[in-house]
Design a protein around this motif. Structure first.
Motif, PDB file in Angstrom:
ATOM      1  N   THR A 160       0.793  -1.322  -0.027  1.00  0.00           N
ATOM      2  CA  THR A 160      -0.015  -0.063  -0.044  1.00  0.00           C
ATOM      3  C   THR A 160       0.856   1.310  -0.137  1.00  0.00           C
ATOM      4  N   VAL A 161       0.720   2.113  -0.972  1.00  0.00           N
ATOM      5  CA  VAL A 161       1.361   3.288  -1.059  1.00  0.00           C
ATOM      6  C   VAL A 161       0.477   4.651  -0.970  1.00  0.00           C
ATOM      7  N   THR A 162       0.700   5.248   0.258  1.00  0.00           N
ATOM      8  CA  THR A 162      -0.166   6.487   0.453  1.00  0.00           C
ATOM      9  C   THR A 162       0.668   7.941   0.202  1.00  0.00           C
ATOM     10  N   ALA A 163       0.042   8.610  -0.567  1.00  0.00           N
ATOM     11  CA  ALA A 163       0.645   9.965  -0.770  1.00  0.00           C
ATOM     12  C   ALA A 163       0.129  11.071   0.371  1.00  0.00           C
ATOM     13  N   ALA A 164       0.858  11.983   0.439  1.00  0.00           N
ATOM     14  CA  ALA A 164       0.441  12.690   1.594  1.00  0.00           C
ATOM     15  C   ALA A 164       0.172  12.157   3.040  1.00  0.00           C
ATOM     16  N   PRO A 165       0.878  11.083   3.184  1.00  0.00           N
ATOM     17  CA  PRO A 165       0.578  10.381   4.508  1.00  0.00           C
ATOM     18  C   PRO A 165       0.372  11.075   5.984  1.00  0.00           C
ATOM     19  N   THR A 166       0.815  12.150   6.179  1.00  0.00           N
ATOM     20  CA  THR A 166       0.906  12.775   7.508  1.00  0.00           C
ATOM     21  C   THR A 166       0.121  14.242   7.299  1.00  0.00           C
ATOM     22  N   GLY A 167      -0.236  14.610   6.188  1.00  0.00           N
ATOM     23  CA  GLY A 167      -0.779  16.134   6.061  1.00  0.00           C
ATOM     24  C   GLY A 167      -0.833  16.542   4.521  1.00  0.00           C
ATOM     25  N   PRO A 168      -1.646  17.378   4.208  1.00  0.00           N
ATOM     26  CA  PRO A 168      -1.499  17.775   2.997  1.00  0.00           C
ATOM     27  C   PRO A 168      -0.295  18.113   2.228  1.00  0.00           C
ATOM     28  N   ALA A 169      -0.031  17.835   1.010  1.00  0.00           N
ATOM     29  CA  ALA A 169       1.002  18.054   0.184  1.00  0.00           C
ATOM     30  C   ALA A 169       0.789  18.879  -0.799  1.00  0.00           C
TER      31      ALA A 169
END
Length: 232
Positions: A160-169
């Motif tokens: 599983t690949v998650t973009a902007a994992p900890t906050g908006p990017a």
């Protein structure tokens, strides 16, 4: 709004994460570096008009030696959300900064990869936005929401690949006003987005960013004879 498609590649995952930038939709955190032009007055016209972003050519996502190329991508307005719309006057004018519009999450399809491999499902979600700033050059900052892009693989590797994992990017792009020769364009060059990769064997868990290059046509869907433009 979601989009799902299948790629082929054993190591696609790091590159697939780059897709989250899109748009890449660029940047490595929650804000893009600004220039002195940021304080300039910005006017986006026509006020209150809706717009679409449609891929011009291909979108290329690169991670190391891996390259993913998509030939279809878009973000279009809809009646229910009011996204993909220039603010009505006077909200389309900012005397000392950018003008911001919310976006529907972009869709992606018809994607190929330079290596054979696993099957992948990609989903985009949430409210994205674009912040357009007058200057030399004109710029546009794209922002994806936290977790607004998720890639899941099956087959040779379950990841599983998650973009902007900890906050908006957020990431910067160049905006070119349209004229009689063609529509306005948004150009993404070597954009980078933070990612989190989870999984076992075959998953690029060390990857923290991916890059993205593409061009989008920005067209007026309220009045196709008009151009979406950014000025002072």
């Amino acid at each position: 709004m979601t989009a799902a498609h299948r790629f082929r590649s054993r190591t696609l995952l790091a590159s697939g994460a780059a897709l989250a930038v899109a748009l890449g939709l660029a940047g490595t955190g929650t804000a893009t570096a600004r220039t002195a032009d940021d304080a300039a007055s910005t006017t986006v016209t026509p006020a209150g008009h809706s717009f679409a972003a449609t891929l011009n050519g291909t979108a290329t996502f690169t991670a190391g030696s891996l390259v993913v190329t998509c030939s279809t991508s878009s973000s279009a307005p809809d009646a229910s959300s009011g996204h993909n719309r220039i603010p009505a006057a006077p909200g389309n004018v900012n005397p000392s900064g950018p003008v911001v519009s919310d976006l529907n999450a972009p869709t992606y399809s018809n994607c190929d990869v330079n290596l054979p491999g696993v099957q992948v499902t990609i989903q985009t979600s949430g409210t994205w936005n674009v912040s357009m700033q007058n200057g030399s050059p004109i710029t546009a900052t794209l922002t994806i929401p936290t977790g607004g892009f998720v890639l899941k693989s099956t087959g040779l590797a379950t990841c599983t690949v998650t973009a902007a994992p900890t906050g908006p990017a957020s990431f910067g792009t160049a905006f070119t006003n349209g004229d009689s020769s063609g529509p306005s364009k948004l150009t993404v060059t070597d954009a980078a987005v933070p990612v989190k990769v989870e999984g076992g064997f075959g998953c690029p868990t060390a990857a923290q960013t991916s890059t993205f290059n593409t061009v989008y046509d920005i067209t007026d869907t309220t009045d196709p004879s008009s151009q979406i433009t950014v000025g002072s």
